[in-house]
Design a protein around this motif. Structure first.
Motif, short mmCIF file in Angstrom:
data_model
loop_
_atom_site.label_atom_id
_atom_site.label_comp_id
_atom_site.label_asym_id
_atom_site.label_seq_id
_atom_site.Cartn_x
_atom_site.Cartn_y
_atom_site.Cartn_z
N GLY A 1 -4.83 7.01 6.77
CA GLY A 1 -4.60 8.02 5.74
C GLY A 1 -3.15 8.40 5.61
O GLY A 1 -2.27 7.92 6.32
N ASN B 1 -5.20 11.87 1.79
CA ASN B 1 -5.99 10.75 1.29
C ASN B 1 -6.34 9.87 2.48
O ASN B 1 -5.48 9.62 3.33
N GLN C 1 -9.17 6.57 4.15
CA GLN C 1 -10.12 5.49 3.89
C GLN C 1 -10.49 4.82 5.20
O GLN C 1 -9.64 4.66 6.10
N THR D 1 -14.06 13.16 5.72
CA THR D 1 -13.46 13.86 4.57
C THR D 1 -14.06 15.25 4.42
O THR D 1 -13.34 16.24 4.20
N THR E 1 -9.26 13.76 0.27
CA THR E 1 -9.92 12.92 -0.72
C THR E 1 -10.20 11.57 -0.10
O THR E 1 -9.30 10.96 0.50
N TYR E 2 -11.45 11.10 -0.24
CA TYR E 2 -11.74 9.74 0.20
C TYR E 2 -11.23 8.78 -0.87
O TYR E 2 -11.59 8.86 -2.03
N ASP E 3 -10.35 7.87 -0.45
CA ASP E 3 -9.63 6.99 -1.35
C ASP E 3 -10.14 5.57 -1.17
O ASP E 3 -10.17 5.05 -0.05
N VAL F 1 -6.34 3.30 -0.05
CA VAL F 1 -5.32 4.25 0.42
C VAL F 1 -3.99 3.57 0.75
O VAL F 1 -2.96 4.23 0.85
N SER G 1 -0.86 4.40 -1.23
CA SER G 1 -0.37 5.75 -0.95
C SER G 1 0.44 5.78 0.35
O SER G 1 1.44 6.50 0.46
#
Length: 307
Positions: free
Chosen positions: A122, A145, A147, A161, A172-174, A177, A180
């Motif tokens: 994340g 964020n 994952q 999350t 936020t579950y991405d 990710v 990012s």
């Protein structure tokens, strides 16, 4: 939920406080003796948006007992391998290990110690700083964020999350990710290395026409290498993002400046510009700016006698 915070610096303390106040069983893990002693003696003092004292258990990683449901990694990048070694006894078959370290390539190190099905990656824009041992400054809001790196573990990732959101951490579950993570690494690869070398604030770096040229070259190198690795990145979008952050953070000295110039500590340069430079060599891409920034930071470490 039984949660360990592996690396109880400023961000680790912030997450520990919020997760504890949401009703989770939180233990801080760190190796800084003065910090451990201060929290054990007087509790963790929070200043900033509100002032309070939070009593959280804290100990060295090798002293922890009992498997965790969730371990959040907040150690320095160069300390990751040792931390993963030290926390082996508290990692069970169902323990989720969530990495929020700055920089690139941490998932590869984690896979040497943790099954891929247990790893979450994340990125966060929450901020915090340690005023002194046992005292954390918490101001403003942020977001996360994340994952699960194994697609079959999405449900598990979404559960984490929800736990983070229960603590007000805006998670936020991405579904992807990694871009990012690269975007934040690019922010750090421009601001951190530049300000540490030039002994200046973010605003001073970005107010210089020459400084901006260096920033843009570094962004271009990050994006070129990321794209070659199959990461979805847009150079214009990342440039705009970096510029927006530079305005918001203009008065500040970034963390690498604090580590290198103020505290004479080793930096995370090898996991930012250095990581891009190493990836570029394997890919046959030229990244002269990232390579030079890395060499200059290491030169400054040598000058200060930092080992």
């Amino acid at each position: 939920m039984k949660i360990y915070i592996a690396g109880a610096g400023a961000m680790g303390c912030r997450f520990g406080v919020q997760l504890s106040e949401a009703g989770n069983d939180v233990t801080l893990l760190d190796n800084w003796e003065a910090h451990i002693d201060a929290i054990k003696k007087d509790g963790l003092k929070v200043v900033g948006d509100e002032e309070k004292t939070v009593h959280l258990p804290i100990m060295k990683p090798t002293e922890a007992e009992g498997e965790g449901d969730l371990i959040i990694l907040f150690t320095k990048a160069m300390q990751l391998r040792q931390m993963l070694q030290d926390i082996k006894p508290i990692v069970g078959s169902k323990t989720r290990v969530f990495c929020l370290l700055n920089g690139l390539g941490h998932e590869d190190v984690m896979k040497e110690y943790i099954p891929a099905t247990n790893i979450l990656m994340g990125v966060t824009v929450w901020t915090a700083s340690l005023k002194e041992p046992g005292v954390v400054l918490m101001q403003g809001k942020g977001a996360i964020n994340l994952q699960a790196i194994d697609a079959s573990q999405e449900a598990s990732g979404r559960e984490v999350t929800d736990i983070l959101n229960g603590a007000g951490l805006n998670a936020t579950y991405d579904m992807d990710v990694i871009p990012s993570i690269w975007r934040k690494a690019c922010v750090n690869g421009t601001m951190n290395s530049g300000c540490a070398l030039l002994d200046c604030t973010i605003g001073e770096l970005f107010a210089s026409e020459s400084g901006l040229k260096v920033v843009r070259e570094i962004i271009h190198e990050f994006v070129s290498v990321g794209l070659a690795e199959g990461v979805t990145l847009d150079e214009d979008d990342i440039t705009n993002y970096v510029m927006e952050i530079s305005v918001k953070a203009a008065p500040h000295y970034p963390s690498m400046h604090q580590d290198l110039v103020k505290n004479h500590r080793l930096t995370e340069i090898d996991y930012l510009n250095g990581a891009v430079s190493e990836k570029a060599k394997r890919l046959g891409i030229s990244t002269p700016y990232c390579q030079m920034m890395t060499q200059l930071i290491h030169t400054k470490e040598d000058i200060f006698g930092i080992k």
